[in-house]
Design an enzyme around this catalytic site. Structure first.
Site, PDB file in Angstrom:
ATOM      1  N   THR A   1       0.795  -1.287   0.035  1.00 25.67           N
ATOM      2  CA  THR A   1      -0.087   0.052  -0.165  1.00 25.67           C
ATOM      3  C   THR A   1       1.022   1.248  -0.075  1.00 25.67           C
ATOM      4  OG1 THR A   1      -1.553  -1.172   1.161  1.00 25.67           O
ATOM      5  CG2 THR A   1      -1.750   1.186   1.017  1.00 25.67           C
TER       6      THR A   1
ATOM      7  N   TYR B   1       6.894 -11.730   4.176  1.00 27.19           N
ATOM      8  CA  TYR B   1       5.739 -11.218   3.384  1.00 27.19           C
ATOM      9  C   TYR B   1       5.329 -12.113   2.311  1.00 27.19           C
ATOM     10  CZ  TYR B   1       2.831  -7.683   1.413  1.00 27.19           C
ATOM     11  OH  TYR B   1       1.680  -6.798   0.814  1.00 27.19           O
TER      12      TYR B   1
ATOM     13  N   LYS C   1       3.479 -12.725   7.444  1.00 28.50           N
ATOM     14  CA  LYS C   1       2.368 -12.131   7.028  1.00 28.50           C
ATOM     15  C   LYS C   1       1.463 -12.991   5.703  1.00 28.50           C
ATOM     16  CE  LYS C   1       0.877  -7.417   5.100  1.00 28.50           C
ATOM     17  NZ  LYS C   1       0.481  -7.758   3.586  1.00 28.50           N
TER      18      LYS C   1
END
Length: 299
Positions: free
Chosen positions: A47, A135, A163
């Site tokens: 993001t 990630y 994550k």
């Protein structure tokens, strides 16, 4: 609470068309998160457009963030890069600026093998000398971490969490059990994919890595706390208020939608960096309508 627990808010990184970070606008966004008392801030995640920014601009963003919220809210910095030495340098930059933790995705052009990803993560974890989260973002990186690879990486010094994307079958409990069977009790497992992350917390996930929380921290925090407390009815009620927004995230990708939200909230007026195009006016109207629904519910 561990660094990788609770609600981690992932804000945009306001920048001009050349990729120059607007540190004043970034501070405005981050103060909003600190005031809401989210559990952590995920700076320069997907993001936050980390892949679109130079090392210099990423360093400026981290320095500005730590000057704004350092000591108030833990900051986890994304350090993904194509080359291992670049990712190592970004990790050192983040540590020097005072970051609390790191987030690393296996960014690549050539598809990577498990051994290559293992060596990459081990090298960056050693250079960063900070707690690091894996990630696992196959939708973007086209690399999927197997349970076995997560287990191996969890044994590397400084690698403390993962994550995860939403499981295709929706079986959070089964996936959590499977990952916990190959990792230590201190290893933390969180999820991204806002529209179903409340369910991950209800199932016992450790963290929700949230796009929405990066701009709507108060509302998203209320949903996260309901799920963390195990209140199924309240969680479902609050999640329903978010559904118009979740629908837009699924349709257009949250990255495009949040730029519209930032403008509607008066935080900044910026567009995604090219080649990503801003949403058309018809979609922007739908974002505005979704915000109205959410604000009425939380008024």
């Amino acid at each position: 609470m561990s660094l990788f627990e609770g609600l981690s808010a992932f804000p945009i990184t306001p920048a001009d068309p050349s990729g120059r970070v607007d540190t004043v606008a970034l501070a405005r966004v981050l103060n909003r998160l600190a005031d809401a008392r989210v559990d952590s801030i995920g700076l320069l995640g997907s993001t936050g457009a980390y892949a679109f920014l130079t090392r210099e601009e990423r360093r400026r963003a981290v320095e500005a963030a730590m000057a704004t919220v350092g000591g108030r809210i833990p900051v986890i910095v994304g350090v993904g890069a194509l080359r291992t030495d670049d990712a190592q340098a970004l990790a050192r930059d983040a540590r020097a600026a005072g970051a609390n933790g790191l987030l690393l995705a296996p960014v690549s052009y050539t598809p990577l093998r498990d051994e290559e990803v293992y060596a990459h993560f081990a090298a960056v974890a050693e250079s960063g000398e900070l707690p690091l989260a894996i990630y696992n973002n196959p939708g973007t990186t086209r690399f999927t971490f197997s349970r076995e690879l997560i287990g191996r990486l969890s044994e590397v010094a400084n690698i403390a969490a993962v994550k995860m994307p939403l499981p295709a079958d929706g079986d959070f409990a089964g996936e959590l059990d499977a990952i916990r069977s190959v990792t230590s009790p201190s290893f933390r497992i969180g999820y991204s994919g806002d529209w179903d992350c409340a369910a991950s917390l209800l199932a016992g996930g450790d963290a929700w890595y949230s796009v929405a929380a990066g701009l709507l921290p108060v509302e998203t925090l209320a949903l996260a706390r309901a799920a963390q407390s195990g209140d199924v009815a309240q969680t479902q009620r609050l999640n329903a208020a978010f559904e118009p927004l979740w629908s837009l995230f699924r349709e257009f990708g949250s990255f495009r939608v949040v730029y519209v939200i930032a403008e509607l909230l008066g935080l900044c007026k910026v567009e995604p960096l090219r080649p990503v195009l801003p949403l058309p006016d018809t979609a922007r109207d739908r974002v505005a309508a979704a915000l109205i629904v959410l604000r009425k519910h939380f008024a």
